[in-house]
Motif scaffolding. Structure first.
Motif, PDB file in Angstrom:
ATOM      1  N   ALA A  99     -10.852  91.718 -49.522  1.00  0.00           N
ATOM      2  CA  ALA A  99      -9.652  91.513 -49.838  1.00  0.00           C
ATOM      3  C   ALA A  99      -8.440  92.414 -49.498  1.00  0.00           C
ATOM      4  O   ALA A  99      -7.549  92.149 -49.108  1.00  0.00           O
ATOM      5  CB  ALA A  99     -10.013  90.834 -51.407  1.00  0.00           C
ATOM      6  N   PRO A 100      -8.660  93.759 -49.924  1.00  0.00           N
ATOM      7  CA  PRO A 100      -7.514  94.553 -49.686  1.00  0.00           C
ATOM      8  C   PRO A 100      -7.376  94.657 -48.243  1.00  0.00           C
ATOM      9  O   PRO A 100      -6.328  94.762 -47.741  1.00  0.00           O
ATOM     10  CB  PRO A 100      -7.977  95.869 -50.235  1.00  0.00           C
ATOM     11  N   ALA A 123      -9.043  89.784 -58.377  1.00  0.00           N
ATOM     12  CA  ALA A 123      -8.268  91.013 -57.618  1.00  0.00           C
ATOM     13  C   ALA A 123      -6.853  90.323 -57.421  1.00  0.00           C
ATOM     14  O   ALA A 123      -5.742  91.195 -57.574  1.00  0.00           O
ATOM     15  CB  ALA A 123      -8.988  91.139 -56.068  1.00  0.00           C
ATOM     16  N   PRO A 124      -6.438  89.114 -57.001  1.00  0.00           N
ATOM     17  CA  PRO A 124      -4.881  88.853 -56.736  1.00  0.00           C
ATOM     18  C   PRO A 124      -4.335  88.850 -58.144  1.00  0.00           C
ATOM     19  O   PRO A 124      -3.109  89.231 -58.179  1.00  0.00           O
ATOM     20  CB  PRO A 124      -5.081  87.323 -56.746  1.00  0.00           C
ATOM     21  N   THR A 178     -12.966  85.301 -48.724  1.00  0.00           N
ATOM     22  CA  THR A 178     -14.130  85.313 -49.694  1.00  0.00           C
ATOM     23  C   THR A 178     -14.939  84.214 -49.478  1.00  0.00           C
ATOM     24  O   THR A 178     -16.071  84.281 -49.473  1.00  0.00           O
ATOM     25  CB  THR A 178     -13.560  85.337 -50.973  1.00  0.00           C
ATOM     26  N   SER A 216     -13.321  86.353 -58.192  1.00  0.00           N
ATOM     27  CA  SER A 216     -12.710  87.630 -57.756  1.00  0.00           C
ATOM     28  C   SER A 216     -11.607  87.488 -57.007  1.00  0.00           C
ATOM     29  O   SER A 216     -10.850  88.057 -56.698  1.00  0.00           O
ATOM     30  CB  SER A 216     -13.686  88.558 -57.393  1.00  0.00           C
ATOM     31  N   ASN A 264      -3.119  86.649 -51.207  1.00  0.00           N
ATOM     32  CA  ASN A 264      -4.029  86.035 -52.138  1.00  0.00           C
ATOM     33  C   ASN A 264      -4.728  84.798 -51.078  1.00  0.00           C
ATOM     34  O   ASN A 264      -5.774  84.649 -51.230  1.00  0.00           O
ATOM     35  CB  ASN A 264      -3.318  85.230 -53.035  1.00  0.00           C
ATOM     36  N   SER A 293      -7.883  96.803 -57.947  1.00  0.00           N
ATOM     37  CA  SER A 293      -9.004  95.600 -57.882  1.00  0.00           C
ATOM     38  C   SER A 293     -10.271  96.444 -57.746  1.00  0.00           C
ATOM     39  O   SER A 293     -11.404  95.794 -58.070  1.00  0.00           O
ATOM     40  CB  SER A 293      -8.581  95.054 -56.329  1.00  0.00           C
ATOM     41  N   SER A 325     -16.211  93.344 -51.359  1.00  0.00           N
ATOM     42  CA  SER A 325     -15.055  92.419 -51.401  1.00  0.00           C
ATOM     43  C   SER A 325     -13.774  93.115 -52.017  1.00  0.00           C
ATOM     44  O   SER A 325     -12.792  92.831 -51.754  1.00  0.00           O
ATOM     45  CB  SER A 325     -15.291  91.343 -52.015  1.00  0.00           C
ATOM     46  N   ALA A 326     -14.202  94.130 -52.445  1.00  0.00           N
ATOM     47  CA  ALA A 326     -12.990  95.020 -53.226  1.00  0.00           C
ATOM     48  C   ALA A 326     -12.933  96.466 -52.626  1.00  0.00           C
ATOM     49  O   ALA A 326     -12.151  97.336 -52.957  1.00  0.00           O
ATOM     50  CB  ALA A 326     -13.079  95.136 -54.614  1.00  0.00           C
TER      51      ALA A 326
END
Lengths: 445, 445
Positions: A418-419, B418-419, A330, B257, A323, B326, A257-258
């Motif tokens: 997320a990135p 992360a945000p 997520t 996260s 975000n 992150s 996720s990261a």
């Protein structure tokens, strides 16, 4: 905790005989914990001095990397004796970590048992075959309760192996199962075939470990039998082996996720180069995605130059979009991975996220226009507010749709990190921003 | 799968008697799966027609929300009968979900058992007390093997309850444990006190469920006894109850996260308003953090206006910084949560992440300066390259340091989402960018 500290002290002070006495009354997992702060050489000397069975139990509780170092220290003869006392699943994991040369040598020294381990080594590590142990209690339908009880007395299997007794026919095919509890409360002369359950849930040898964990959770089993394609019983998996799997898989998903590739070890054991290489390619790849944003900015250079105030809101707008998209991605990825949501639910999920996105868009749009008014004028407020709403709604849907598309393509949805969402949403967000700005400020390009 | 489909079809076509026959040979978890596509009314009618024990087993496998709806449908008398057949831990979870009024009524109807459930309801849901069941087999030290065997025959406890037999003294204090396997292989006349293990690992009633899961993993236990502060045995937890906990906690951490507050239900059951409210406050909070970036941009308005090319790289630079931060935050948080890394390791982790950050900074800095050259001139290339390196190194350390600080303050490090990292890194990154730009382009503010 006190015994752990005591043992650690004794080991650090080389009080070997006292350490052996202390360890005798401790759980192997606690002894392993005490060993963690002790040099490998001392660990090896200590384990070599213990009864082989105890040494094996302690060794199984150490990290694989440490196990390998210790085996190298104690030499092949003793290593063979200790491996013989380990359960087959743990012995296999350990052999798989050794250099081919060493493991071949040990397998040879283990003779008959070695052959069995060699076969186990053939299985993929993250499948039921890689998880299973080949120690189990198997009986025939025509045996009686008293016969099986005396068999148990003779074999004296480890406690967690004996909870279920599996019933096989003469070709070793799985035909039934009964729990030790049922055996104990049944008449001594009853035939196993008359008291066993015939509807056995078993797993094929090549099932993915996550799937196995889900079966344990669904059925609340403590042990599951593993069968080959002919339904022959070849091993068992106990639920405690799966407990680690769930945490391991969760860690992998969290890392993904990261935008971090699976480490294949835990963080504490990962070296700088491993950490670097698991991250750098993602970061470089994301830069390439970000080039789209750079290009869009360059294309709207005139807009930016004329109303420089607009640039102030770029981090705010693209971050909020990122975000929002990360949140929905997520939620959806986790729901897909845990099978909480299925591919076929896409319509419901789409409508749900549309509603959530519009609600969020309204609230954040109002917040955005207030900020616009504060930093700029009414027109800036309109542009920032409208953009904020639009970005939030669009980002929310992108975060929902991409994981579904990947799942549909039979790819792992967890790749949508997320990135990655952030980078995609940035480009989309900038386009929205400049389009609205151009329209409100009456620019033409 | 075939039986599941068959049962579903029969239920949809109201073939009640045939459905009952089909269900008789199915595992309760599979029946529950078949029920999922059926209207609540039909589910209730079907469960009411089954033997209470079977209905209880099926009900336990449904989602709590569904259980509540079904109980409401079938009315208090039948609900009481079914609750009586459920294990105490599942019955408690269910009662906790009901409106106070309904649960009080059911507890009253359950009489003596109800009193026990009322006590269980006092425990926090996510502690060992909230997980435990109060069904267990407890004997005295002076009983013999044959006595205990006949006790088991009489009680006929569920299979997963009988794997361990706990030994207590006259005040109910836990003094020992033996596995059913040991009982079975011991001489019939042996006293329990002579064969039991005295070193029992137990958990206090208020232990956090994550901690309990970790103990199961560490010791490879299948069952753990729960004791009160006087070491009196009050319940047991089986490992299959913990399997769900690990996945649940992982889901919660994954949601955190991405700045989503814990949903307290799964995604499929969460309504639009729940999803909205678990997300909107975070998004608004992050906007406030982002205002710092807006402020920094406004402060450097002159720099931006003079070299508009610089704005093109803002998304690229702040995104890469956010991504790097992150990554390190995610790695460190997960390592801290799983106890792979301890607070006291901060020095080692800092040095490791410094090394990783510098390596990443070098590679990404070179990539950044190439892009700068492509879009601008040599000076832009220098500014973008230097900024990229600096942002990556700083972001990497911020991502490492913040979780350690939160852990040190005894706060949950998973709050560092992360945000949040992205928003913080944005502000820092812009400051770095404009400082370097001002220096290279010889601006003065």
């Amino acid at each position: 905790m006190e015994l752990i500290d005591l043992l650690q002290q004794q080991l650090l002070q080389d009080d070997l005989s006292e350490a052996i006495t202390t360890a005798a009354s401790m759980h192997p997992a606690d002894v392993a914990e005490a060993l963690q702060e002790v040099a490998i050489q001392k660990q090896a000397v200590f384990l070599a001095a213990l009864p082989h069975r105890q040494a094996a139990e302690i060794l199984q509780k150490l990290e694989l990397e440490e196990e390998v170092l210790i085996l190298n220290q104690i030499g092949p003869t003793l290593a063979t004796e200790i491996l013989r006392e380990m359960s087959t699943d743990d012995a296999t994991d350990l052999l798989a970590k050794l250099p081919k040369e060493s493991s071949d040598k040990l397998i040879l020294l283990l003779q008959e048992e070695g052959q069995g381990l060699r076969e186990l080594l053939e299985y993929e590590e993250d499948t039921s075959g890689g998880l299973m142990a080949t120690e189990f209690v198997a009986v025939r339908e025509d045996q009686t309760v008293v016969e099986v009880l005396s068999l148990l007395r003779k074999q004296a299997p480890a406690a967690d192996i004996a909870y279920y007794i599996y019933v096989v026919d003469h070709t070793n095919k799985l035909t039934g199962v009964l729990s030790l509890r049922e055996l104990v409360v049944s008449p001594l002369t009853a035939e196993i075939g008359s008291i066993m359950m015939r509807d056995v849930v078993s797993v094929p040898e090549d099932m993915d470990q996550e799937e196995v964990a889900r079966l344990f959770d669904k059925y609340s089993f403590l042990v599951l039998p593993v069968v080959d394609e002919e339904n022959r019983l070849i091993g068992i998996i106990t639920v405690d082996d799966v407990l680690g799997v769930v945490e391991e898989e969760a860690t992998e998903d969290i890392h993904k996720s990261a935008s971090i590739s699976p480490l294949e070890t835990n963080y504490a054991n990962a070296g700088v180069f491993t950490l670097f290489s698991k991250r750098v390619f993602w970061l470089l790849g994301l830069i390439i995605v970000n080039l789209i944003s750079t290009g869009i900015m360059a294309a709207y250079e005139d807009v930016l130059a004329s109303v420089i105030t607009l640039t102030f809101f770029i981090p705010l707008l693209i971050d909020t979009g990122g975000n929002t998209g990360s949140q929905s991605a997520t939620l959806i990825i986790r729901a897909l991975v845990t099978k909480d949501v299925e591919l076929s639910d896409w319509r419901d999920v789409f409508l749900k996220e549309l509603a959530v996105g519009v609600s969020l868009g309204l609230v954040l749009g109002i917040a955005g226009s207030c900020l616009g008014l504060f930093r700029g004028d009414l027109r800036v407020a309109i542009v920032v507010g409208l953009t904020m709403s639009a970005i939030v709604i669009v980002a929310n849907l992108i975060g929902m749709i991409l994981p579904f598309i990947l799942t549909h393509l039979r790819m792992d949805p967890a790749v949508i990190s997320a990135p990655l969402i952030t980078s995609i949403v940035d480009a989309v967000g900038l386009l929205i921003y400049f389009s609205i700005a151009a329209w409100v400020f009456q620019f033409s390009l």
